[in-house]
Design a protein around this motif. Structure first.
Motif, PDB file in Angstrom:
ATOM      1  N   SER A   1     -85.729  81.199  -7.435  1.00  0.00           N
ATOM      2  CA  SER A   1     -85.558  79.752  -7.284  1.00  0.00           C
ATOM      3  C   SER A   1     -86.512  79.036  -8.239  1.00  0.00           C
ATOM      4  CB  SER A   1     -85.812  79.329  -5.839  1.00  0.00           C
ATOM      5  OG  SER A   1     -87.114  79.679  -5.446  1.00  0.00           O
ATOM      6  N   MET A   2     -86.202  77.765  -8.555  1.00  0.00           N
ATOM      7  CA  MET A   2     -87.000  76.993  -9.517  1.00  0.00           C
ATOM      8  C   MET A   2     -87.917  76.019  -8.799  1.00  0.00           C
ATOM      9  SD  MET A   2     -84.185  75.931 -12.319  1.00  0.00           S
ATOM     10  CE  MET A   2     -82.609  76.732 -12.158  1.00  0.00           C
ATOM     11  N   ASP A   3     -89.145  75.930  -9.258  1.00  0.00           N
ATOM     12  CA  ASP A   3     -90.091  74.960  -8.709  1.00  0.00           C
ATOM     13  C   ASP A   3     -89.823  73.613  -9.371  1.00  0.00           C
ATOM     14  OD1 ASP A   3     -92.196  73.867  -7.309  1.00  0.00           O
ATOM     15  OD2 ASP A   3     -93.687  74.454  -8.802  1.00  0.00           O
ATOM     16  N   ILE A   4     -89.585  72.589  -8.546  1.00  0.00           N
ATOM     17  CA  ILE A   4     -89.301  71.249  -9.089  1.00  0.00           C
ATOM     18  C   ILE A   4     -90.210  70.220  -8.420  1.00  0.00           C
ATOM     19  CG2 ILE A   4     -86.952  71.650  -9.890  1.00  0.00           C
ATOM     20  CD1 ILE A   4     -85.936  70.486  -7.241  1.00  0.00           C
ATOM     21  N   GLY A   5     -91.492  70.318  -8.695  1.00  0.00           N
ATOM     22  CA  GLY A   5     -92.443  69.342  -8.183  1.00  0.00           C
ATOM     23  C   GLY A   5     -92.642  69.386  -6.680  1.00  0.00           C
ATOM     24  N   GLY A   6     -93.054  70.505  -6.160  1.00  0.00           N
ATOM     25  CA  GLY A   6     -93.320  70.627  -4.737  1.00  0.00           C
ATOM     26  C   GLY A   6     -92.128  71.081  -3.907  1.00  0.00           C
ATOM     27  N   ARG A   7     -90.968  71.118  -4.500  1.00  0.00           N
ATOM     28  CA  ARG A   7     -89.766  71.618  -3.825  1.00  0.00           C
ATOM     29  C   ARG A   7     -89.170  72.719  -4.689  1.00  0.00           C
ATOM     30  NH1 ARG A   7     -86.170  66.728  -1.802  1.00  0.00           N
ATOM     31  NH2 ARG A   7     -85.302  68.369  -0.521  1.00  0.00           N
ATOM     32  N   ARG A   8     -88.209  73.416  -4.125  1.00  0.00           N
ATOM     33  CA  ARG A   8     -87.573  74.502  -4.869  1.00  0.00           C
ATOM     34  C   ARG A   8     -86.079  74.249  -4.991  1.00  0.00           C
ATOM     35  NH1 ARG A   8     -88.022  79.647  -2.146  1.00  0.00           N
ATOM     36  NH2 ARG A   8     -87.760  78.367  -0.318  1.00  0.00           N
ATOM     37  N   GLU A   9     -85.569  74.399  -6.212  1.00  0.00           N
ATOM     38  CA  GLU A   9     -84.123  74.357  -6.421  1.00  0.00           C
ATOM     39  C   GLU A   9     -83.607  75.765  -6.185  1.00  0.00           C
ATOM     40  OE1 GLU A   9     -81.029  73.723 -10.044  1.00  0.00           O
ATOM     41  OE2 GLU A   9     -82.581  72.180  -9.814  1.00  0.00           O
ATOM     42  N   LEU A  10     -82.739  75.907  -5.191  1.00  0.00           N
ATOM     43  CA  LEU A  10     -82.238  77.215  -4.792  1.00  0.00           C
ATOM     44  C   LEU A  10     -80.988  77.620  -5.570  1.00  0.00           C
ATOM     45  CD1 LEU A  10     -82.609  76.608  -0.957  1.00  0.00           C
ATOM     46  CD2 LEU A  10     -84.246  77.710  -2.505  1.00  0.00           C
ATOM     47  N   GLY A  11     -80.227  76.627  -6.029  1.00  0.00           N
ATOM     48  CA  GLY A  11     -78.995  76.913  -6.748  1.00  0.00           C
ATOM     49  C   GLY A  11     -78.178  75.657  -6.937  1.00  0.00           C
ATOM     50  N   LEU A  12     -76.862  75.839  -7.100  1.00  0.00           N
ATOM     51  CA  LEU A  12     -75.930  74.734  -7.294  1.00  0.00           C
ATOM     52  C   LEU A  12     -74.771  74.848  -6.318  1.00  0.00           C
ATOM     53  CD1 LEU A  12     -75.260  74.491 -11.156  1.00  0.00           C
ATOM     54  CD2 LEU A  12     -76.691  72.993  -9.771  1.00  0.00           C
ATOM     55  N   GLU A  13     -74.243  73.703  -5.925  1.00  0.00           N
ATOM     56  CA  GLU A  13     -72.962  73.642  -5.234  1.00  0.00           C
ATOM     57  C   GLU A  13     -71.985  73.042  -6.239  1.00  0.00           C
ATOM     58  OE1 GLU A  13     -73.466  71.400  -1.661  1.00  0.00           O
ATOM     59  OE2 GLU A  13     -74.644  72.969  -0.712  1.00  0.00           O
ATOM     60  N   ILE A  14     -70.897  73.751  -6.490  1.00  0.00           N
ATOM     61  CA  ILE A  14     -69.919  73.308  -7.474  1.00  0.00           C
ATOM     62  C   ILE A  14     -68.614  73.004  -6.746  1.00  0.00           C
ATOM     63  CG2 ILE A  14     -68.693  73.889  -9.596  1.00  0.00           C
ATOM     64  CD1 ILE A  14     -70.935  75.931 -10.169  1.00  0.00           C
ATOM     65  N   ALA A  15     -68.210  71.735  -6.810  1.00  0.00           N
ATOM     66  CA  ALA A  15     -66.970  71.302  -6.164  1.00  0.00           C
ATOM     67  C   ALA A  15     -65.764  71.795  -6.961  1.00  0.00           C
ATOM     68  CB  ALA A  15     -66.947  69.781  -6.051  1.00  0.00           C
ATOM     69  N   MET A  16     -64.607  71.741  -6.363  1.00  0.00           N
ATOM     70  CA  MET A  16     -63.393  72.227  -7.014  1.00  0.00           C
ATOM     71  C   MET A  16     -62.977  71.351  -8.200  1.00  0.00           C
ATOM     72  SD  MET A  16     -62.615  75.073  -5.623  1.00  0.00           S
ATOM     73  CE  MET A  16     -64.320  75.444  -5.285  1.00  0.00           C
ATOM     74  N   ASP A  17     -63.557  70.160  -8.337  1.00  0.00           N
ATOM     75  CA  ASP A  17     -63.285  69.328  -9.515  1.00  0.00           C
ATOM     76  C   ASP A  17     -64.291  69.580 -10.636  1.00  0.00           C
ATOM     77  OD1 ASP A  17     -65.593  68.095  -8.595  1.00  0.00           O
ATOM     78  OD2 ASP A  17     -64.667  66.131  -8.286  1.00  0.00           O
ATOM     79  N   GLY A  18     -65.239  70.506 -10.408  1.00  0.00           N
ATOM     80  CA  GLY A  18     -66.232  70.863 -11.413  1.00  0.00           C
ATOM     81  C   GLY A  18     -67.531  70.075 -11.329  1.00  0.00           C
ATOM     82  N   SER A  19     -67.601  69.114 -10.414  1.00  0.00           N
ATOM     83  CA  SER A  19     -68.850  68.361 -10.260  1.00  0.00           C
ATOM     84  C   SER A  19     -69.894  69.244  -9.573  1.00  0.00           C
ATOM     85  CB  SER A  19     -68.619  67.075  -9.468  1.00  0.00           C
ATOM     86  OG  SER A  19     -68.130  67.362  -8.176  1.00  0.00           O
ATOM     87  N   ILE A  20     -71.167  68.976  -9.871  1.00  0.00           N
ATOM     88  CA  ILE A  20     -72.233  69.812  -9.328  1.00  0.00           C
ATOM     89  C   ILE A  20     -73.219  68.991  -8.505  1.00  0.00           C
ATOM     90  CG2 ILE A  20     -72.094  71.527 -11.177  1.00  0.00           C
ATOM     91  CD1 ILE A  20     -74.620  70.246 -12.389  1.00  0.00           C
ATOM     92  N   ALA A  21     -73.861  69.682  -7.571  1.00  0.00           N
ATOM     93  CA  ALA A  21     -74.961  69.115  -6.793  1.00  0.00           C
ATOM     94  C   ALA A  21     -76.023  70.193  -6.698  1.00  0.00           C
ATOM     95  CB  ALA A  21     -74.493  68.700  -5.407  1.00  0.00           C
ATOM     96  N   ARG A  22     -77.265  69.819  -6.959  1.00  0.00           N
ATOM     97  CA  ARG A  22     -78.360  70.781  -6.864  1.00  0.00           C
ATOM     98  C   ARG A  22     -78.642  71.081  -5.400  1.00  0.00           C
ATOM     99  NH1 ARG A  22     -82.759  67.706 -10.198  1.00  0.00           N
ATOM    100  NH2 ARG A  22     -83.975  68.724  -8.597  1.00  0.00           N
ATOM    101  N   ALA A  23     -78.840  72.343  -5.083  1.00  0.00           N
ATOM    102  CA  ALA A  23     -79.222  72.757  -3.731  1.00  0.00           C
ATOM    103  C   ALA A  23     -80.725  72.969  -3.727  1.00  0.00           C
ATOM    104  CB  ALA A  23     -78.493  74.041  -3.347  1.00  0.00           C
ATOM    105  N   VAL A  24     -81.429  72.132  -2.976  1.00  0.00           N
ATOM    106  CA  VAL A  24     -82.898  72.228  -2.904  1.00  0.00           C
ATOM    107  C   VAL A  24     -83.324  72.469  -1.469  1.00  0.00           C
ATOM    108  CG1 VAL A  24     -83.288  70.777  -4.933  1.00  0.00           C
ATOM    109  CG2 VAL A  24     -83.183  69.742  -2.688  1.00  0.00           C
TER     110      VAL A  24
END
Length: 102
Positions: free
Chosen positions: A75-98
């Motif tokens: 996972s990635m450290d992003i200023g005190g929190r961790r980005e665990l991965g991505l959620e990718i919708a069926m239209d190709g849009s993304i949301a970071r999972a933290v």
């Protein structure tokens, strides 16, 4: 009689949930992997992080839509929190999972 009616409803609901998950995703797996890899490259993290796993998950119990969940390794450290991965919708849009803020 109520018991049998409840059981019948539960079985019908369960079988409809299974059939929805068996449908082919509108966004192919290969495209989801490419989106995730492009995201890593665009933020300059493709050398230190990779796709550890990918799964096709239901958005929520009350929402019948699905998304791809891509998990990073590590996972990635992003200023005190961790980005665990991505959620990718069926239209190709993304949301970071933290992770949740503590």
């Amino acid at each position: 009689m109520k018991f049998y009616l409840s059981l019948l409803c539960a079985v019908a609901l369960g079988s409809s949930m299974v059939s929805a998950a068996e449908e082919r995703p509108s966004l192919p797996l290969e495209k989801a992997v490419a989106i995730a890899a492009d995201y890593l490259k665009s933020i300059g993290k493709d050398k230190d992080h990779w796709i550890a796993s990918i799964s096709y998950d239901r958005q929520s119990m009350t929402n019948g839509t699905y998304h791809w969940y891509v998990k990073w390794g590590p996972s990635m450290d992003i200023g005190g929190r961790r980005e665990l991965g991505l959620e990718i919708a069926m239209d190709g849009s993304i949301a970071r999972a933290v992770d949740r803020k503590k």
